[in-house]
Write a protein that holds these residues in place. Structure first.
Motif, mmCIF file in Angstrom:
data_model
loop_
_atom_site.group_PDB
_atom_site.id
_atom_site.type_symbol
_atom_site.label_atom_id
_atom_site.label_comp_id
_atom_site.label_asym_id
_atom_site.label_seq_id
_atom_site.Cartn_x
_atom_site.Cartn_y
_atom_site.Cartn_z
ATOM 1 N N PRO A 1 0.640 -1.231 0.015
ATOM 2 C CA PRO A 1 0.326 -0.335 0.199
ATOM 3 C C PRO A 1 0.377 1.246 -0.050
ATOM 4 O O PRO A 1 -0.006 2.317 -0.565
ATOM 5 N N ILE A 2 1.928 1.286 0.695
ATOM 6 C CA ILE A 2 2.386 2.881 0.740
ATOM 7 C C ILE A 2 3.361 2.609 -0.241
ATOM 8 O O ILE A 2 3.144 3.704 -0.737
ATOM 9 N N THR A 3 3.823 1.654 -1.245
ATOM 10 C CA THR A 3 4.619 1.487 -2.512
ATOM 11 C C THR A 3 4.075 2.610 -3.381
ATOM 12 O O THR A 3 4.145 3.217 -4.322
ATOM 13 N N ALA A 4 1.889 1.532 -3.618
ATOM 14 C CA ALA A 4 1.016 2.562 -4.249
ATOM 15 C C ALA A 4 0.814 4.021 -4.051
ATOM 16 O O ALA A 4 0.691 5.194 -4.925
ATOM 17 N N LEU A 5 0.744 4.121 -2.993
ATOM 18 C CA LEU A 5 0.177 5.817 -2.504
ATOM 19 C C LEU A 5 1.211 6.418 -2.338
ATOM 20 O O LEU A 5 1.562 7.447 -2.553
ATOM 21 N N TRP A 6 2.748 6.024 -2.105
ATOM 22 C CA TRP A 6 3.571 7.234 -2.426
ATOM 23 C C TRP A 6 4.101 7.688 -4.034
ATOM 24 O O TRP A 6 3.886 8.840 -4.521
ATOM 25 N N LEU A 7 3.956 6.611 -4.654
ATOM 26 C CA LEU A 7 3.595 7.062 -6.483
ATOM 27 C C LEU A 7 2.475 7.749 -7.227
ATOM 28 O O LEU A 7 2.422 8.613 -7.346
ATOM 29 N N LEU A 8 1.020 7.877 -5.785
ATOM 30 C CA LEU A 8 0.428 8.342 -6.449
ATOM 31 C C LEU A 8 0.235 10.263 -5.933
ATOM 32 O O LEU A 8 0.443 10.678 -6.676
ATOM 33 N N VAL A 9 1.064 10.105 -4.482
ATOM 34 C CA VAL A 9 1.401 11.675 -3.973
ATOM 35 C C VAL A 9 1.864 12.178 -4.956
ATOM 36 O O VAL A 9 2.296 13.458 -5.578
ATOM 37 N N VAL A 10 3.284 11.736 -5.426
ATOM 38 C CA VAL A 10 4.318 11.616 -6.340
ATOM 39 C C VAL A 10 3.579 12.554 -7.645
ATOM 40 O O VAL A 10 4.171 12.826 -8.476
ATOM 41 N N ALA A 11 2.779 11.459 -8.138
ATOM 42 C CA ALA A 11 1.833 11.612 -9.537
ATOM 43 C C ALA A 11 1.236 12.891 -9.547
ATOM 44 O O ALA A 11 1.275 13.796 -10.264
ATOM 45 N N CYS A 12 0.390 12.831 -8.676
ATOM 46 C CA CYS A 12 -0.289 14.408 -8.486
ATOM 47 C C CYS A 12 0.360 15.645 -8.708
ATOM 48 O O CYS A 12 -0.412 16.531 -8.692
ATOM 49 N N TYR A 13 1.511 15.436 -8.456
ATOM 50 C CA TYR A 13 1.845 16.151 -7.478
ATOM 51 C C TYR A 13 2.513 16.731 -9.293
ATOM 52 O O TYR A 13 2.326 18.109 -9.302
ATOM 53 N N ALA A 14 3.063 15.756 -9.493
ATOM 54 C CA ALA A 14 4.024 16.218 -11.256
ATOM 55 C C ALA A 14 2.861 16.770 -11.809
ATOM 56 O O ALA A 14 2.923 17.811 -12.746
ATOM 57 N N ARG A 15 1.486 15.949 -11.525
ATOM 58 C CA ARG A 15 0.465 16.838 -12.673
ATOM 59 C C ARG A 15 -0.269 18.180 -12.449
ATOM 60 O O ARG A 15 -0.618 18.911 -13.123
ATOM 61 N N GLY A 16 0.156 18.482 -11.009
ATOM 62 C CA GLY A 16 -0.163 19.850 -10.082
ATOM 63 C C GLY A 16 0.572 20.471 -10.704
ATOM 64 O O GLY A 16 0.180 21.432 -10.662
ATOM 65 N N LEU A 17 2.014 20.610 -11.570
ATOM 66 C CA LEU A 17 2.935 21.369 -11.620
ATOM 67 C C LEU A 17 2.895 22.264 -12.941
ATOM 68 O O LEU A 17 3.697 23.845 -12.476
ATOM 69 N N ARG A 18 1.703 21.662 -13.953
ATOM 70 C CA ARG A 18 1.641 22.153 -15.036
ATOM 71 C C ARG A 18 0.982 23.416 -14.871
ATOM 72 O O ARG A 18 0.281 23.984 -13.629
ATOM 73 N N GLN A 19 1.702 24.391 -15.662
ATOM 74 C CA GLN A 19 1.459 26.047 -15.555
ATOM 75 C C GLN A 19 0.571 26.400 -15.614
ATOM 76 O O GLN A 19 -0.304 27.853 -15.744
ATOM 77 N N ASP A 20 -0.694 26.115 -16.872
ATOM 78 C CA ASP A 20 -1.625 26.203 -17.229
ATOM 79 C C ASP A 20 -3.166 26.707 -16.220
ATOM 80 O O ASP A 20 -3.803 27.410 -16.778
#
Length: 391
Positions: A1-20
């Protein structure tokens, strides 16, 4: 679970970095807080995620933040995930941990104190640890090197080299994000004062990022080897990396914690090196059918590293006979199930002492096991029985 959720946090953070700043981008930024709350509820090493992501944000946006004119421009440079992690994650964490509810502040303080003031984390202990580490710094690196299938491990190494090369040339934010998350969990557990209880689960969150870096390196190699047919080259390279690993999974199933790679020499080589042969007591399931068929009625069984609740669950499932009784040592047992675990080799000697019968001048005669579970001829579990207890 922590592996999947760690990846999810980073994925959401990365998608939220877009400047649009679209609605979808903002949604991913807020989702990072929800994902962090879930990750904190799964395992406490998720607390390292916000500072780790802050390092990425400072490295990639810090210079622009310093050059910005006015607070509005600076606010726009702050990743929206940080506000979400500050506002959303704590209530999610609280809601999913009922133990905190009666006295949230006091119990959370106790939780923090336990981890931060544990002797293995104290500054007084740190000096002693640096002089005489209780565990080698190489621990996570050696375990990873001997357990990840060799072809996949090679791909991980190529991915790290490829990622570091690309970042040194292009300073790509995405490359840095992958590298930080691939290396930090392993570096953290390599710190000499960090306890090793639980082993691989502490640095398993690094594995998805190593896989992503490896996949990027594989695709780059495919484009270089076959510019006209990169997809075909990628498929061939992927098969070379994954087929041996898939065979290993099939070969060791369901005893995955006994799996070792080609560098270790498989299970026999790992046993020779003194590595763990199985983890805590999961391999004993392979002997349950023999125990049900051959144990005498009402036999007293010492399960050693297997949890009491696991045995109770097996009884409910019909895998363990209900007449078999639980005891807490070989001295009072009719059947002893010895599970190879390096920290508890003394329990094997206890079984020999309790079950062995020798001459007066040689009081201990090593008894022969009546059953065993073997992987590539390496014993994972051996079962001993007193006369009459095994039919």
């Amino acid at each position: 679970p922590i592996t999947a959720l760690w990846l999810l946090v980073v994925a959401c953070y990365a998608r939220g970095l877009r400047q649009d700043r679209t609605r979808r981008t903002r949604a991913f930024g807020w989702a990072a807080g929800l994902a962090l709350g879930l990750a904190l509820s799964a395992k406490h090493n998720a607390w390292f995620l916000p500072p780790l992501l802050a390092v990425h944000a400072l490295a990639t946006r810090g210079p622009a933040f310093l050059r910005a004119r006015g607070w509005r421009e600076r606010v726009r440079l702050v990743p929206p995930a940080f506000l979400s992690m500050a506002l959303v994650a704590p209530p999610v964490f609280l809601a999913l941990w009922p133990w905190l509810w009666p006295a949230p502040a006091a119990r959370f303080a106790a939780y923090v104190k336990f981890h931060l003031l544990h002797e293995n984390y104290s500054w007084q202990y740190l000096g002693t640890v640096l002089r005489e580490p209780p565990f080698p710094v190489a621990y996570p690196f050696v375990v990873t090197a001997l357990t990840v299938p060799a072809a996949v491990l090679f791909l991980y190494a190529c991915g790290l080299v490829h990622g570091l090369t690309r970042f040194s040339r292009e300073r790509a934010p995405e490359e840095l994000l992958l590298l930080l998350n691939a290396l930090f969990p392993i570096a953290l557990i390599a710190w000499p004062s960090v306890p090793r209880f639980g082993g691989v689960k502490h640095w398993m969150p690094a594995m998805p990022f190593l896989a992503l870096l490896g996949a990027r390196a594989l695709l780059a190699a495919a484009r270089s080897l076959a510019p006209r047919r990169p997809a075909l080259a990628a498929a061939v390279l992927s098969a070379l990396a994954l087929v041996p690993a898939a065979w290993q999974v099939a070969h060791v199933h369901p005893y995955g914690t006994a799996a070792y790679n080609e560098l270790a020499g498989g299970a026999p080589g790992a046993a020779t090196l003194g590595m763990q042969r199985q983890f805590w007591g999961d391999a004993v399931v392979g002997l349950l059918p023999q125990l049900a068929s051959h144990a005498a009625p009402g036999a007293r069984v010492w399960w050693q590293e297997t949890a009491f609740l696991a045995v109770e669950a097996w009884k409910r499932d019909g895998r363990v006979r209900r007449d078999l009784r639980w005891v807490n040592g070989p001295e009072e047992a009719d059947i002893s199930i010895w599970q190879y675990h390096q920290e508890f080799r003394d329990k094997e000697l206890r079984t020999w002492t309790a079950f062995g019968k020798g001459a007066p001048d040689d009081p201990i005669q090593v008894p022969a096991p009546v059953a065993g579970l073997y992987l590539d001829e390496v014993p994972l579990v051996q079962l001993y029985a007193r006369p009459g207890a095994w039919r």
